[in-house]
Motif scaffolding. Structure first.
Motif, short mmCIF file in Angstrom:
data_model
loop_
_atom_site.label_atom_id
_atom_site.label_comp_id
_atom_site.label_asym_id
_atom_site.label_seq_id
_atom_site.Cartn_x
_atom_site.Cartn_y
_atom_site.Cartn_z
N MET A 202 26.13 64.50 -11.86
CA MET A 202 25.33 63.93 -12.92
C MET A 202 26.25 63.53 -14.07
N PRO A 203 26.17 62.28 -14.52
CA PRO A 203 27.06 61.83 -15.60
C PRO A 203 26.79 62.60 -16.90
N PHE A 204 27.88 62.84 -17.62
CA PHE A 204 27.74 63.60 -18.87
C PHE A 204 27.11 62.79 -19.98
N ASP A 205 27.05 61.47 -19.84
CA ASP A 205 26.44 60.66 -20.87
C ASP A 205 24.96 60.39 -20.60
N GLN A 206 24.41 61.05 -19.60
CA GLN A 206 23.00 60.85 -19.28
C GLN A 206 22.14 61.34 -20.43
N PRO A 207 21.16 60.53 -20.85
CA PRO A 207 20.29 60.97 -21.95
C PRO A 207 19.42 62.17 -21.54
N LEU A 208 19.04 62.91 -22.53
CA LEU A 208 18.15 64.04 -22.33
C LEU A 208 16.75 63.53 -21.99
N PRO A 209 16.10 64.07 -20.97
CA PRO A 209 14.72 63.65 -20.70
C PRO A 209 13.83 63.96 -21.91
N ARG A 210 13.00 63.03 -22.29
CA ARG A 210 12.13 63.22 -23.45
C ARG A 210 10.69 63.27 -22.98
N GLU A 211 10.40 64.23 -22.15
CA GLU A 211 9.04 64.41 -21.65
C GLU A 211 8.73 65.89 -21.55
N VAL A 212 7.50 66.21 -21.84
CA VAL A 212 7.03 67.59 -21.71
C VAL A 212 6.52 67.76 -20.29
N LYS A 213 6.99 68.81 -19.64
CA LYS A 213 6.53 69.12 -18.29
C LYS A 213 5.58 70.31 -18.34
N PRO B 107 12.71 69.75 -22.87
CA PRO B 107 14.18 69.78 -22.91
C PRO B 107 14.73 69.67 -24.32
N ALA B 108 15.67 70.54 -24.64
CA ALA B 108 16.27 70.56 -25.98
C ALA B 108 17.72 70.08 -25.96
N LEU B 109 18.46 70.41 -24.88
CA LEU B 109 19.86 70.01 -24.80
C LEU B 109 20.36 70.20 -23.37
N TRP B 110 21.50 69.57 -23.09
CA TRP B 110 22.20 69.81 -21.83
C TRP B 110 23.07 71.04 -22.01
N ASN B 111 23.14 71.86 -20.99
CA ASN B 111 23.99 73.04 -21.00
C ASN B 111 24.84 73.04 -19.74
N ASP C 29 15.20 70.73 -10.27
CA ASP C 29 13.98 71.54 -10.35
C ASP C 29 13.03 71.02 -11.44
N PHE C 30 13.60 70.42 -12.48
CA PHE C 30 12.80 69.91 -13.60
C PHE C 30 12.09 68.61 -13.24
N ASN C 31 12.82 67.69 -12.63
CA ASN C 31 12.29 66.34 -12.40
C ASN C 31 10.97 66.29 -11.65
N PRO C 32 10.78 67.07 -10.58
CA PRO C 32 9.52 66.95 -9.83
C PRO C 32 8.31 67.60 -10.52
N LEU C 33 8.52 68.37 -11.58
CA LEU C 33 7.39 69.01 -12.25
C LEU C 33 6.48 67.93 -12.85
N PRO C 34 5.17 68.18 -12.84
CA PRO C 34 4.27 67.20 -13.45
C PRO C 34 4.49 67.12 -14.95
N ARG C 35 4.37 65.94 -15.48
CA ARG C 35 4.55 65.78 -16.92
C ARG C 35 3.21 65.68 -17.61
N VAL C 36 3.21 66.03 -18.88
CA VAL C 36 2.02 65.89 -19.70
C VAL C 36 1.77 64.40 -19.85
N THR C 37 0.56 63.97 -19.56
CA THR C 37 0.28 62.54 -19.55
C THR C 37 -0.46 62.05 -20.78
N SER C 38 -1.09 62.94 -21.52
CA SER C 38 -1.80 62.48 -22.71
C SER C 38 -1.00 62.80 -23.97
N ARG C 39 -1.04 61.89 -24.90
CA ARG C 39 -0.36 62.09 -26.19
C ARG C 39 -0.96 63.29 -26.91
#
Length: 134
Positions: free
Chosen positions: A1-12, A54-58, A94-104
């Motif tokens: 995974m590239p180190f410059d990849q942006p942090l996902p901005r979604e609530v799971k 997600p808050a940060l990459w570790n 493990d994070f990516n396949p989790l369902p995300r919150v769909t309503s604002r």
């Protein structure tokens, strides 16, 4: 995974069975931010919804074999209906396949709860219990 990849901005959102698996995986990999899986099993509402933001990459520089993780704020619904906040390191796979919150509206509610809910440590001190941290 590239180190410059942006942090996902979604609530799971996750159910309790998935939360247990995420905590156990973090424990098995000795990731830095996690709770004791036995504490989570004993206290998380079995039918509750739990949320990851997600808050940060570790990464573990001293353990290059362990993939980079997302350090997430974790909102746990407890059996008594309380909600508490903690941290959980989660592998992107493990994070990516989790369902995300769909309503604002739900996302805003989770954001407010993350800001107001006590930490696990604060909740334990208030309840007079032992530590859930490892």
């Amino acid at each position: 995974m590239p180190f410059d990849q942006p942090l996902p901005r979604e609530v799971k959102v996750t159910d309790s069975a998935s939360l247990f698996r995420l905590e156990e995986r973090a424990c098995d990999l000795s990731l830095n931010s996690r709770l004791d899986p036995a504490w989570v099993r004993a206290n998380a509402a079995l039918d509750g919804a739990h949320y990851l933001w997600p808050a940060l990459w570790n990464s573990l520089a001293h353990r290059p074999e362990v993939p980079r993780q997302l350090r997430c704020e974790l909102l746990i619904t407890l059996r008594a209906g309380d909600r508490v906040v903690s941290w959980l390191d989660v592998l992107p796979a493990d994070f990516n396949p989790l369902p995300r919150v769909t309503s604002r509206e739900e996302g805003m509610q989770v954001s407010q709860l993350l800001d107001r809910a006590p930490s696990v440590r604060e909740w334990l001190l208030r309840e007079g219990g032992g530590s859930g941290q490892q």
